[in-house]
Design an enzyme around this catalytic site. Structure first.
Site, short mmCIF file in Angstrom:
data_model
loop_
_atom_site.label_atom_id
_atom_site.label_comp_id
_atom_site.label_asym_id
_atom_site.label_seq_id
_atom_site.Cartn_x
_atom_site.Cartn_y
_atom_site.Cartn_z
N GLU A 94 12.07 18.18 -24.48
CA GLU A 94 11.28 18.45 -23.28
C GLU A 94 11.91 19.58 -22.45
OE1 GLU A 94 8.35 17.14 -22.75
OE2 GLU A 94 8.30 15.10 -23.56
N HIS B 297 1.55 13.44 -29.93
CA HIS B 297 1.00 12.10 -29.68
C HIS B 297 0.42 11.51 -30.95
CE1 HIS B 297 0.48 12.74 -25.07
NE2 HIS B 297 1.63 12.17 -25.37
N GLU C 131 -3.28 17.99 -12.09
CA GLU C 131 -3.62 18.41 -13.45
C GLU C 131 -5.10 18.70 -13.64
OE1 GLU C 131 -1.59 16.40 -16.67
OE2 GLU C 131 -2.83 17.40 -18.15
N ARG D 200 -1.36 22.62 -15.12
CA ARG D 200 -0.37 21.58 -15.44
C ARG D 200 -0.47 21.17 -16.91
NH1 ARG D 200 1.60 16.48 -11.57
NH2 ARG D 200 3.10 15.67 -13.05
N HIS E 23 2.21 18.37 -27.40
CA HIS E 23 1.90 16.96 -27.16
C HIS E 23 0.65 16.47 -27.88
CE1 HIS E 23 5.16 17.12 -24.31
NE2 HIS E 23 4.98 15.86 -23.95
N HIS F 216 9.53 9.76 -28.42
CA HIS F 216 8.57 10.69 -27.84
C HIS F 216 9.04 12.15 -27.94
CE1 HIS F 216 5.58 12.40 -25.18
NE2 HIS F 216 6.56 12.92 -24.46
N ASN G 260 1.79 20.15 -21.66
CA ASN G 260 1.47 19.38 -22.86
C ASN G 260 1.72 20.16 -24.14
OD1 ASN G 260 0.65 17.16 -21.38
ND2 ASN G 260 -1.44 17.94 -21.15
N LYS H 106 3.99 11.57 -11.17
CA LYS H 106 3.12 10.70 -11.96
C LYS H 106 3.85 9.40 -12.23
CE LYS H 106 0.32 13.90 -14.76
NZ LYS H 106 0.06 14.29 -16.17
N LYS I 240 8.92 23.05 -13.83
CA LYS I 240 7.90 22.00 -13.69
C LYS I 240 7.39 21.94 -12.26
CE LYS I 240 6.42 17.33 -14.64
NZ LYS I 240 6.58 16.06 -15.35
N ARG J 188 0.81 -1.24 0.00
CA ARG J 188 0.00 0.00 0.00
C ARG J 188 0.83 1.27 0.00
NH1 ARG J 188 -2.67 -3.32 3.49
NH2 ARG J 188 -4.57 -4.20 2.59
N1 LIG Z 1 5.80 10.22 -15.19
C1 LIG Z 1 5.85 11.27 -15.97
O1 LIG Z 1 5.49 12.38 -15.59
C2 LIG Z 1 6.39 11.12 -17.35
C3 LIG Z 1 6.69 12.26 -18.10
C4 LIG Z 1 7.25 12.08 -19.36
C5 LIG Z 1 7.52 10.80 -19.84
N2 LIG Z 1 7.21 9.72 -19.09
C6 LIG Z 1 7.49 8.36 -19.57
O2 LIG Z 1 8.90 8.24 -19.74
C7 LIG Z 1 9.15 7.21 -20.70
C8 LIG Z 1 10.26 7.66 -21.61
O3 LIG Z 1 11.40 7.93 -20.84
P1 LIG Z 1 12.87 7.92 -21.49
O4 LIG Z 1 12.86 8.75 -22.70
O5 LIG Z 1 13.81 8.23 -20.41
O6 LIG Z 1 13.00 6.43 -22.03
P2 LIG Z 1 13.72 5.12 -21.45
O7 LIG Z 1 13.62 4.99 -20.01
O8 LIG Z 1 13.21 3.99 -22.28
O9 LIG Z 1 15.24 5.38 -21.86
C9 LIG Z 1 15.59 5.50 -23.22
C10 LIG Z 1 16.69 4.49 -23.62
O10 LIG Z 1 17.93 4.89 -23.06
C11 LIG Z 1 18.49 3.85 -22.29
N3 LIG Z 1 19.22 4.50 -21.21
C12 LIG Z 1 18.68 5.14 -20.15
N4 LIG Z 1 19.64 5.77 -19.45
C13 LIG Z 1 20.81 5.51 -20.07
C14 LIG Z 1 22.15 5.91 -19.84
N5 LIG Z 1 22.47 6.75 -18.85
N6 LIG Z 1 23.11 5.45 -20.67
C15 LIG Z 1 22.78 4.65 -21.72
N7 LIG Z 1 21.53 4.26 -22.01
C16 LIG Z 1 20.55 4.69 -21.19
C17 LIG Z 1 17.34 3.00 -21.87
O11 LIG Z 1 17.73 1.68 -21.58
C18 LIG Z 1 16.44 3.07 -23.10
O12 LIG Z 1 16.90 2.18 -24.07
C19 LIG Z 1 7.84 6.93 -21.39
O13 LIG Z 1 7.35 5.69 -20.97
C20 LIG Z 1 6.93 8.05 -20.91
O14 LIG Z 1 5.57 7.66 -20.85
C21 LIG Z 1 6.66 9.86 -17.86
ZN LIG Z 2 6.46 14.55 -23.14
#
Ligand SMILES: NC(=O)c1ccc[n+]([C@@H]2O[C@H](COP(=O)([O-])OP(=O)(O)OC[C@H]3O[C@@H](n4cnc5c(N)ncnc54)[C@H](O)[C@@H]3O)[C@@H](O)[C@H]2O)c1
Ligand SMILES: [Zn+2]
Length: 382
Positions: free
Chosen positions: A193, A264, A249, A253, A260, A278, A257, A151, A239, A129
């Site tokens: 971003e 998207h 949001e 917030r 986005h 992305h 986007n 999030k 942020k 929990r």
């Molecule tokens: N929670 C939120 O508010 C929020 C906001 C934006 C995005 N997201 C989510 O984030 C995700 C995308 O995140 P991301 O772009 O970091 O992708 P990711 O976590 O998949 O990382 C991208 C790639 O880089 C590799 N990698 C990560 N760190 C590394 C490093 N230091 N050295 C070498 N390789 C490395 C990973 O293994 C992966 O292959 C999506 O699922 C999205 O929905 C969440």
């Molecule tokens: Zn984004």
């Protein structure tokens, strides 16, 4: 090349009453992970959740830092990539946390990009929990976006991020040196971003990025090595300020986007594949949002919109539909995807539009026909 200059870490406080915490930003901070954990939660055991790529580059250093401070640590390694935000992998992570005998006084550490952060954060939100967790972001996107704001989520067959929770970490430790191993394309996607914060609300930051982006990309190997840390801190502060005012949001917030809705639709049209990351979709989406705003009489000067697009293109991000590899989407497909976006209300569309660089606002009354005409013209430019 000169050696990386270590500067004092920057702390960005997040004030959410009892759930307040700090985002600590600096080069080489991973070495302090164990000491920080031991101070925050004396005697806590931890489990480090990470992916295969990050494990290869940084898990040993993270574990060494924990061991050095006498913190007992175990690990859960998931495959890299969005596919890990699934029920199956989520189950593995939850079971792994329980098997590691992590209790309410212990900690989960998310060491990775947005995928690991979302997955481990959501597991921490629900196992027993709710367990405390620490984010150690390893991508630029995670530094400035996913690790900030609480999030967490996994993906549903119906769409991305549909199953999740708001769960704030107790610490974010953003070691900017971890980005040195990130593939250039991933770094650039994260930069979209980062620049978003300038474009949506901070013209001075945007202008600073126009002059300093090369130092941010090169990281520690230049005399201006604090540029990356400064940029991450400005983005986090932006942020955090928005999240503090609108954690769930219900209003403001949504400004985050920017780019986005178009983005998207483009991501979905590419099947959420490697064709378009992305951040790349967000860059193209922000370019479209600026150009769409410029079409609206007097909303933003065309030269100002061009300036925004020029910077995105300059760093190598896609800004035109023809920059996206593969067969172009049709206007019908894009309109269908935009319509599916959750932001549709009573026949009109909600978009984040701009009056200036740094002047984004929420427009809830966009006529879909206007968007269709705009996209048709953009597709015809190919
Ligand atoms: N929670 C939120 O508010 C929020 C906001 C934006 C995005 N997201 C989510 O984030 C995700 C995308 O995140 P991301 O772009 O970091 O992708 P990711 O976590 O998949 O990382 C991208 C790639 O880089 C590799 N990698 C990560 N760190 C590394 C490093 N230091 N050295 C070498 N390789 C490395 C990973 O293994 C992966 O292959 C999506 O699922 C999205 O929905 C969440
Ligand atoms: Zn984004």
């Amino acid at each position: 090349m000169t050696a990386a200059v270590r500067t004092e870490p920057i702390t960005v406080p997040v004030a959410l009453d009892a759930r307040s915490y700090g985002i600590v930003i600096g080069r080489g901070l991973l070495a302090s992970l164990g000491a920080r954990v031991a101070t925050l939660r004396p005697g806590a055991r931890v489990v480090v959740v990470t992916d295969e790529n990050v494990a290869r580059h940084h898990l040993a250093a993270a574990e060494a830092a924990l061991t050095h401070a006498d913190v007992t640590a175990s690990r859960i390694i998931v495959p890299a990539g969005e596919a890990s935000k699934s029920y199956q992998v989520f189950e593995r992570v939850c079971e792994g946390i329980i098997a590691a005998r992590i209790e309410r006084s212990d900690l989960v550490i998310a060491l990775g990009g947005g995928v690991v952060g979302d997955l481990a954060g959501f597991a921490a939100a629900v196992v027993r929990r709710g367990l405390d967790y620490v984010q150690v972001p390893t991508t630029l996107l995670a530094d400035v976006d996913s690790s900030v704001g609480g999030k967490t989520a996994i993906d549903s067959a119906h769409g991305k991020n549909l199953v999740g929770a708001f769960h704030q970490p107790i610490l974010v430790l953003a070691d900017t040196a971890l980005l040195d191993t990130l593939p250039a394309r991933e770094f650039r996607a994260g930069y979209a971003e980062l620049v978003k914060y300038g474009l949506l609300g901070d013209a001075a930051f945007f202008a600073w990025l126009e002059s300093n982006w090369r130092e941010i990309f090169s990281g520690g190997d230049s005399s201006k090595s604090s540029a990356r840390e400064h940029a991450v801190a400005v983005a986090c502060r932006a942020k955090v300020a928005i999240v503090e005012r609108d954690e769930r949001e219900t209003g403001e917030r949504a400004l985050l986007n920017l780019g986005h809705t178009f983005g998207h639709a483009l991501e979905a049209a590419c099947g959420f594949s490697d064709r378009l990351l992305h951040g790349e979709a967000v860059a193209a989406g922000m370019a479209l949002a600026f150009e769409f705003s410029a079409r609206r009489q007097g909303l933003i000067a065309p030269a100002e919109a061009k300036r925004a697009v020029r910077h995105l293109a300059e760093v190598g991000l896609p800004t035109r539909l023809q920059d996206i590899p593969g067969p172009p989407p049709s206007v019908d497909q894009l309109m269908e995807l935009i319509g599916q976006d959750k932001k549709v209300k009573r026949g009109t569309l909600t978009f984040i539009l701009v009056r200036a660089i740094g002047g984004a606002f929420i427009e809830t009354d966009v006529d879909p026909r206007e968007v269709r005409t705009f996209l048709s013209e953009k597709l015809a430019e190919r």
